[in-house]
Design a protein around this motif. Sequence first.
Motif, PDB file in Angstrom:
ATOM      1  N   ASP A 107     -63.685   5.956   3.339  1.00  0.00           N
ATOM      2  CA  ASP A 107     -62.489   5.398   2.689  1.00  0.00           C
ATOM      3  C   ASP A 107     -62.178   3.893   3.109  1.00  0.00           C
ATOM      4  O   ASP A 107     -61.617   3.414   4.107  1.00  0.00           O
ATOM      5  CB  ASP A 107     -61.033   6.058   3.379  1.00  0.00           C
ATOM      6  CG  ASP A 107     -59.863   5.622   2.887  1.00  0.00           C
ATOM      7  OD1 ASP A 107     -59.943   4.910   1.881  1.00  0.00           O
ATOM      8  OD2 ASP A 107     -58.790   5.899   3.358  1.00  0.00           O
TER       9      ASP A 107
ATOM     10  N   ARG B 138     -62.363  12.224   3.072  1.00  0.00           N
ATOM     11  CA  ARG B 138     -61.816  11.877   1.938  1.00  0.00           C
ATOM     12  C   ARG B 138     -60.995  12.989   1.536  1.00  0.00           C
ATOM     13  O   ARG B 138     -60.073  12.734   0.706  1.00  0.00           O
ATOM     14  CB  ARG B 138     -62.890  11.902   0.940  1.00  0.00           C
ATOM     15  CG  ARG B 138     -63.885  10.592   1.242  1.00  0.00           C
ATOM     16  CD  ARG B 138     -64.919  10.570   0.022  1.00  0.00           C
ATOM     17  NE  ARG B 138     -65.939  11.232   0.198  1.00  0.00           N
ATOM     18  CZ  ARG B 138     -67.203  11.054   0.974  1.00  0.00           C
ATOM     19  NH1 ARG B 138     -67.337   9.872   1.445  1.00  0.00           N
ATOM     20  NH2 ARG B 138     -68.025  11.932   1.200  1.00  0.00           N
ATOM     21  N   ALA B 139     -61.068  14.283   2.029  1.00  0.00           N
ATOM     22  CA  ALA B 139     -60.083  15.582   1.646  1.00  0.00           C
ATOM     23  C   ALA B 139     -58.682  14.987   2.290  1.00  0.00           C
ATOM     24  O   ALA B 139     -57.790  15.219   1.754  1.00  0.00           O
ATOM     25  CB  ALA B 139     -60.587  16.599   2.255  1.00  0.00           C
TER      26      ALA B 139
ATOM     27  N   VAL C 180     -57.333  12.254   2.903  1.00  0.00           N
ATOM     28  CA  VAL C 180     -56.913  11.056   1.930  1.00  0.00           C
ATOM     29  C   VAL C 180     -56.035  11.644   0.705  1.00  0.00           C
ATOM     30  O   VAL C 180     -55.244  11.219   0.266  1.00  0.00           O
ATOM     31  CB  VAL C 180     -58.178   9.918   1.861  1.00  0.00           C
ATOM     32  CG1 VAL C 180     -57.435   8.868   0.652  1.00  0.00           C
ATOM     33  CG2 VAL C 180     -58.422   9.243   3.091  1.00  0.00           C
ATOM     34  N   GLU C 181     -57.067  12.574   0.097  1.00  0.00           N
ATOM     35  CA  GLU C 181     -56.379  13.046  -1.295  1.00  0.00           C
ATOM     36  C   GLU C 181     -55.492  13.988  -0.948  1.00  0.00           C
ATOM     37  O   GLU C 181     -54.364  13.877  -1.829  1.00  0.00           O
ATOM     38  CB  GLU C 181     -57.579  13.900  -1.890  1.00  0.00           C
ATOM     39  CG  GLU C 181     -58.948  13.190  -2.212  1.00  0.00           C
ATOM     40  CD  GLU C 181     -60.197  14.300  -2.706  1.00  0.00           C
ATOM     41  OE1 GLU C 181     -59.812  15.321  -2.883  1.00  0.00           O
ATOM     42  OE2 GLU C 181     -60.997  13.659  -2.914  1.00  0.00           O
ATOM     43  N   LEU C 182     -55.125  14.737   0.276  1.00  0.00           N
ATOM     44  CA  LEU C 182     -54.214  15.472   0.461  1.00  0.00           C
ATOM     45  C   LEU C 182     -52.920  14.612   0.910  1.00  0.00           C
ATOM     46  O   LEU C 182     -51.891  14.699   0.259  1.00  0.00           O
ATOM     47  CB  LEU C 182     -54.260  16.294   1.857  1.00  0.00           C
ATOM     48  CG  LEU C 182     -53.247  17.204   2.159  1.00  0.00           C
ATOM     49  CD1 LEU C 182     -52.849  18.214   1.222  1.00  0.00           C
ATOM     50  CD2 LEU C 182     -53.617  17.989   3.620  1.00  0.00           C
TER      51      LEU C 182
ATOM     52  N   ALA D 143     -52.353  11.476  -0.436  1.00  0.00           N
ATOM     53  CA  ALA D 143     -52.051  11.104  -1.783  1.00  0.00           C
ATOM     54  C   ALA D 143     -51.109  11.991  -2.675  1.00  0.00           C
ATOM     55  O   ALA D 143     -50.316  11.773  -3.372  1.00  0.00           O
ATOM     56  CB  ALA D 143     -53.310  10.494  -2.298  1.00  0.00           C
ATOM     57  N   ALA D 144     -51.705  13.231  -2.726  1.00  0.00           N
ATOM     58  CA  ALA D 144     -51.099  14.170  -3.392  1.00  0.00           C
ATOM     59  C   ALA D 144     -49.605  14.352  -2.840  1.00  0.00           C
ATOM     60  O   ALA D 144     -48.762  14.649  -3.547  1.00  0.00           O
ATOM     61  CB  ALA D 144     -51.931  15.440  -3.200  1.00  0.00           C
TER      62      ALA D 144
ATOM     63  N   LYS E  42     -47.354  11.675  -3.855  1.00  0.00           N
ATOM     64  CA  LYS E  42     -47.120  11.592  -5.370  1.00  0.00           C
ATOM     65  C   LYS E  42     -45.812  12.713  -5.564  1.00  0.00           C
ATOM     66  O   LYS E  42     -44.953  12.546  -6.385  1.00  0.00           O
ATOM     67  CB  LYS E  42     -48.350  12.238  -6.221  1.00  0.00           C
ATOM     68  CG  LYS E  42     -49.209  11.057  -6.409  1.00  0.00           C
ATOM     69  CD  LYS E  42     -50.420  11.618  -7.246  1.00  0.00           C
ATOM     70  CE  LYS E  42     -51.305  10.375  -7.413  1.00  0.00           C
ATOM     71  NZ  LYS E  42     -52.728  10.765  -8.187  1.00  0.00           N
TER      72      LYS E  42
END
Length: 144
Positions: A50, A128-129, A131-133, A135-136, A139
């Motif tokens: 990241d 990365r997972a 970071v995605e969590l 970000a989700a 949102k």
Amino acid sequence: MKKAVPAKKSSTKDVDGASPAKLIDGRIKELGDWRGEMLGRIRGLIKEADPEVVEEWKWRGVPVWEHDGIICTGESYKEVVKLTFAKGAALDDPAGLFNSSLDGNVRRAIDIREGEKINEKAFKALIRAAVELNAAKKKVAKKR
């Protein structure tokens, strides 16, 4: 289309005026043994996974990596370097990297002992997972 924003490498200054990045540099150097080497290696892998990660220095001396929330912390103890993922229980870990704090409902950790190697590809996928969590979740919070 959104305009690209330069990545933040570290944020707020510590009370002594040093940036979190400098404080983490100091911790790595201060350890001066396998733990410092491992913490430095882990830090590099996090930045590779990241490039927009933000480094923090919290709780009186704990390196923390964030992106839309805490990804993980990097603590050093006599026998282990402990990487605690703030929302680790919600992450898939097909490589079985998590080996500590497995009973909790939220966090999971990876304890690395002297001489142990880490599966770099799986570790970067875990970063990365996370970071995605984050970000989700950000949102969803914005929609409310």
